[in-house]
Scaffold this motif. Structure first.
Motif, PDB file in Angstrom:
ATOM      1  N   ASP A 181       1.592   2.216  -4.455  1.00 16.55           N
ATOM      2  CA  ASP A 181       0.301   2.874  -4.603  1.00 16.55           C
ATOM      3  C   ASP A 181       0.050   3.451  -5.993  1.00 16.55           C
TER       4      ASP A 181
ATOM      5  N   LYS B  35       0.834  -1.202   0.000  1.00 11.29           N
ATOM      6  CA  LYS B  35       0.000   0.000   0.000  1.00 11.29           C
ATOM      7  C   LYS B  35       0.874   1.259   0.000  1.00 11.29           C
TER       8      LYS B  35
ATOM      9  N   PHE C 285      -1.375   0.890  -8.168  1.00 10.83           N
ATOM     10  CA  PHE C 285      -2.793   0.582  -7.925  1.00 10.83           C
ATOM     11  C   PHE C 285      -3.694   1.686  -8.450  1.00 10.83           C
TER      12      PHE C 285
ATOM     13  N   PHE D  26      -6.756  -1.482  -0.982  1.00 13.11           N
ATOM     14  CA  PHE D  26      -6.007  -0.921  -2.105  1.00 13.11           C
ATOM     15  C   PHE D  26      -6.833   0.039  -2.939  1.00 13.11           C
ATOM     16  N   PHE D  27      -8.086  -0.300  -3.150  1.00 12.76           N
ATOM     17  CA  PHE D  27      -8.849   0.464  -4.150  1.00 12.76           C
ATOM     18  C   PHE D  27     -10.047   1.187  -3.551  1.00 12.76           C
TER      19      PHE D  27
END
Lengths: 406, 327
Positions: free
Chosen positions: B36, B32, B39, B158-159
């Motif tokens: 990042d 994370k 992602f 993550f999202f």
């Protein structure tokens, strides 16, 4: 120049193959090697196959014949030894160069046809050329020609599964022929076909071969097929070639008990020809006196003489009894032979005439000149085989076949 | 970063506690913090793709689009399938669930596309190399059997919630059968036929393109069919993390204990599922093939395309009659 040369070829599967080869070279038996966990499939094979020859490798399953064949075009890499196709050493090639040799020099026909089910017959036949990058027009023309050669005109647009087994294998053959390779490897090519079709395919192969003169290496487990097709036959057992020779020479002299037992089932009547059983003809002119003819017969041995005209052409035959009973010249005693045949006629076709009467069968050349006479006893002797008790009882035979490793 | 608390009081376990949970937490935190931007890029791409597809699906009026899909059904399969599809799609529209249904369909299509693009090459690699296969197989096992809700959590970290974690979890869940059936299909290709390719000097690429992939096609298509079906089932579960579509309706109906709404949404999922299944399994069917039918392939009433018409005089004796084409 040999078409294909194999020297000291070994293939060992399993553990430590190189060591196994060393031990085999030092005289270890196949069983010794198997005990170590490796499986010797081909052991020290050397061959020189001439251009235009049909060379048959014959053996039971597990004898190593398919493995041997697959080393000839590099589908399998030998553990030791070399294979040459013409000048090229297959075993030294790899990658692109090896593919080139396969595209141009050496093609293959498979036991279960190995056609591409999603392509039409003509596209299958054109496969080798497609791989080589030949443009579509040219390759379809070549494929169509190859299909015609094997008797498949008008089937070009069908799918392989719409054809019978025999016809599918013709497509396989056409695919190999279309590649125009000189060397053709045939892996039990007719074994999956039923007997009648198989015979038909054998005839067709012989016919094509007479026209095209390819170098063919043909693998089979059927000795009759081997005898019918082969110019020379190599018999394999447990990875080794145990006998190599022409069909006739192998039949006449099997060499060892294993081969001899194998031969028990061979249809000798189809292997031997008139030339193998005839005695060279002693000739006598039709106009000569019987006493001279009797003298000639005595000097030559045998039971009959060929009677010829002034040009040396066969008029008929006379036997000793005919001559003794004759009055006047030989022409009065002459009688027609039981049949006039060419030297290549098989014994099977000689059986009926040879058994029909007292007169021998005359073997004549293309001009009608006698080259030999065949009497019925010679035919029977050839059928019986050189060994007086060549036949093995059926139960014992099965044992031999099973005992030779499956 | 909460300590994973043992649910059952460990009764003086003789084994030391292996802190798997902490490791996973640490790993995800690291990802994370450090990856990042990656992602973010994935999120932007995915969102754009799904929204684009959704807009496309909603561009046409529902009735017209349903009619087009029915025509497609007629073309690839049969009248019965076409009529059934039309009736089902109209039912979705009449239940006023057309828009969420298209959201779900778009999510499924994008997830399937990504899954297939990843799965087929991986499947081929696994078929060619036993080593790759040995590595890939446990990963696939993990992806398939790890309870779906468990990887909804990291997907959200993550999202965040919404469409993107829905697509990502759907891909993870739907991918494995694509890989497995591709590997199986390629491995099942007749050895002698591949050998023939080598014997005539084909390159590995020519063998893959010309022999292995065409012969493995029915099995690979069965895999694609399975990917679609799994994607559809996961797309509904993704409703729990805010993915738009029928899944959200289902979540809403659960929270409100609305049986009727739940069934309507559920029925719409079933209709989509049957439509996609029959459609894709038709593609997998090998035309005019003899025996080798996959278990997924059912029936095809139209005669096989391209069955040659043989004029009577051209029919040579000895040709085996074609085994009932396409039945």
């Amino acid at each position: 120049m040999t078409a294909l040369r194999v020297d000291g070829l070994f293939k060992v599967f399993g553990r430590h193959p190189a060591q196994a080869v060393d031990r085999l070279r030092a005289g270890a038996s196949a069983d010794d090697i198997r005990a170590t966990g490796a499986t010797p499939a081909v052991i020290d094979v050397g061959l020189a196959i001439e251009p235009g020859e049909i060379f048959v490798v014959m053996g039971l399953s597990g004898s190593g014949k398919s493995t041997l064949l697959r080393m000839l075009n590099g589908l399998l890499e030998p553990t030791a030894g070399t294979v040459h196709v013409g000048e090229d050493e297959i075993t030294a090639l790899s990658g692109k160069r090896l593919r080139e040799v396969r595209q141009r020099r050496i093609s293959m026909v498979f036991q279960h046809f190995a056609l591409l089910p999603h392509r039409s017959v003509v596209d299958n036949a054109a496969y080798a050329l497609e791989v080589r990058g030949v443009d579509r027009r040219t390759r379809l023309a070549a494929a169509t020609e190859a299909l015609a050669m094997v008797g498949l005109e008008g089937q070009a647009e069908k799918r392989p599964d719409q054809l019978s087994g025999g016809m599918q294998q013709r497509v396989g053959l056409a695919r190999a022929l279309a590649s125009e390779a000189d060397v053709l490897l045939m892996d039990e090519a007719f074994s999956a076909l039923d007997p009648l079709i198989r015979r038909e395919m054998q005839d067709q192969l012989l016919e094509l071969q007479a026209r095209l003169g390819k170098t063919i290496v043909f693998i089979t487990h059927d000795l009759n097929e081997a005898m019918r097709l082969g110019d020379r036959i190599a018999i394999m057992r447990d990875g080794r070639i145990v006998r190599l020779g022409t069909p006739e020479s192998i039949l006449a002299d099997p060499g060892d008990e294993y081969v001899e037992r194998f031969l028990a089932d061979v249809d000798r009547a189809r292997v031997f020809s008139a030339a193998d059983v005839m005695v060279p003809a002693a000739t006598v002119l039709a106009g000569s006196p019987p006493a001279d003819a009797l003298e000639a017969l005595r000097a030559h041995g045998g039971s009959a003489l060929a009677v010829v005209d002034g040009d040396g052409r066969l008029v008929g035959v006379v036997t000793g009894a005919d001559l003794r009973a004759a009055s006047g010249d030989v022409a009065a005693a002459v009688r027609p032979p039981a049949a006039r045949v060419a030297a290549g006629t098989s014994l099977a076709e000689l059986l009926a005439p040879a058994g029909a009467g007292d007169a021998p069968v005359a073997v004549v050349d293309d001009d009608g000149r006698p080259s030999g006479l065949v009497d019925s006893r010679a035919v029977l002797a050839a059928l019986a085989g050189s060994a007086p008790d060549g036949r093995v009882p059926a139960d014992e035979r099965t044992e031999v076949l099973e005992g030779s490793r499956g | 970063m909460a300590e994973p608390t043992a649910v059952l009081a460990a009764e003086e376990s003789s084994l030391p506690r292996v802190p798997v949970g902490e490791w996973i937490d640490t790993a995800f935190d690291w990802l994370k913090d450090n990856v990042d931007p990656f992602f973010d890029a994935v999120a932007t791409g995915t969102e754009g793709a799904v929204e684009g597809v959704t807009d496309g699906l909603l561009a046409l009026p529902p009735l017209l689009f349903a009619a087009i899909l029915a025509l497609l059904a007629l073309f690839v399969r049969s009248v019965v399938f076409a009529v059934g599809s039309l009736a089902g799609l109209l039912l979705i529209q009449s239940m006023e669930l057309w828009e969420p249904a298209m959201d779900t369909l778009a999510l499924v299509l994008v997830a399937t596309l990504v899954s297939v693009v990843v799965a087929i090459p991986v499947g081929i690699a696994a078929a060619k190399s036993s080593r790759v296969s040995a590595v890939v197989r446990p990963v696939l096992d993990l992806m398939q059997t790890m309870p779906a809700f468990v990887y909804l959590i990291p997907a959200v970290t993550f999202f965040s919630i919404g469409l993107v974690p829905g697509v990502v979890t759907t891909i993870i869940f739907a991918l494995p059968p694509g890989v497995r059936l591709t590997e199986l299909g390629i491995r099942q290709v007749d050895r002698e036929t591949v050998e023939a390719g080598h014997a005539f000097g084909s390159s590995p690429w020519q063998i893959l393109r010309g022999i292995e992939l065409p012969l493995a096609r029915p099995t690979i298509m069965a895999g694609v069919n399975q990917v679609i079906m799994l994607a559809l089932s996961m797309a509904v579960i993704a409703g729990f993390i805010g993915a738009p579509g029928l899944g959200q309706i289902v979540v809403t109906s659960i929270s409100r204990l609305n049986i009727g709404l739940g069934f309507e949404a559920g029925l719409s999922v079933v209709i989509l599922a049957i439509f996609l299944d029959r459609l894709t399994s038709s593609f997998g069917e090998r035309r005019r093939d003899g025996g080798r039918r996959s278990w997924l392939v059912r029936r095809r009433t139209a005669p096989a395309v391209g069955t040659p018409v043989v004029a009577p005089e051209a029919a040579t004796p000895g040709i085996r009659p074609t085994a009932g084409a396409g039945i």
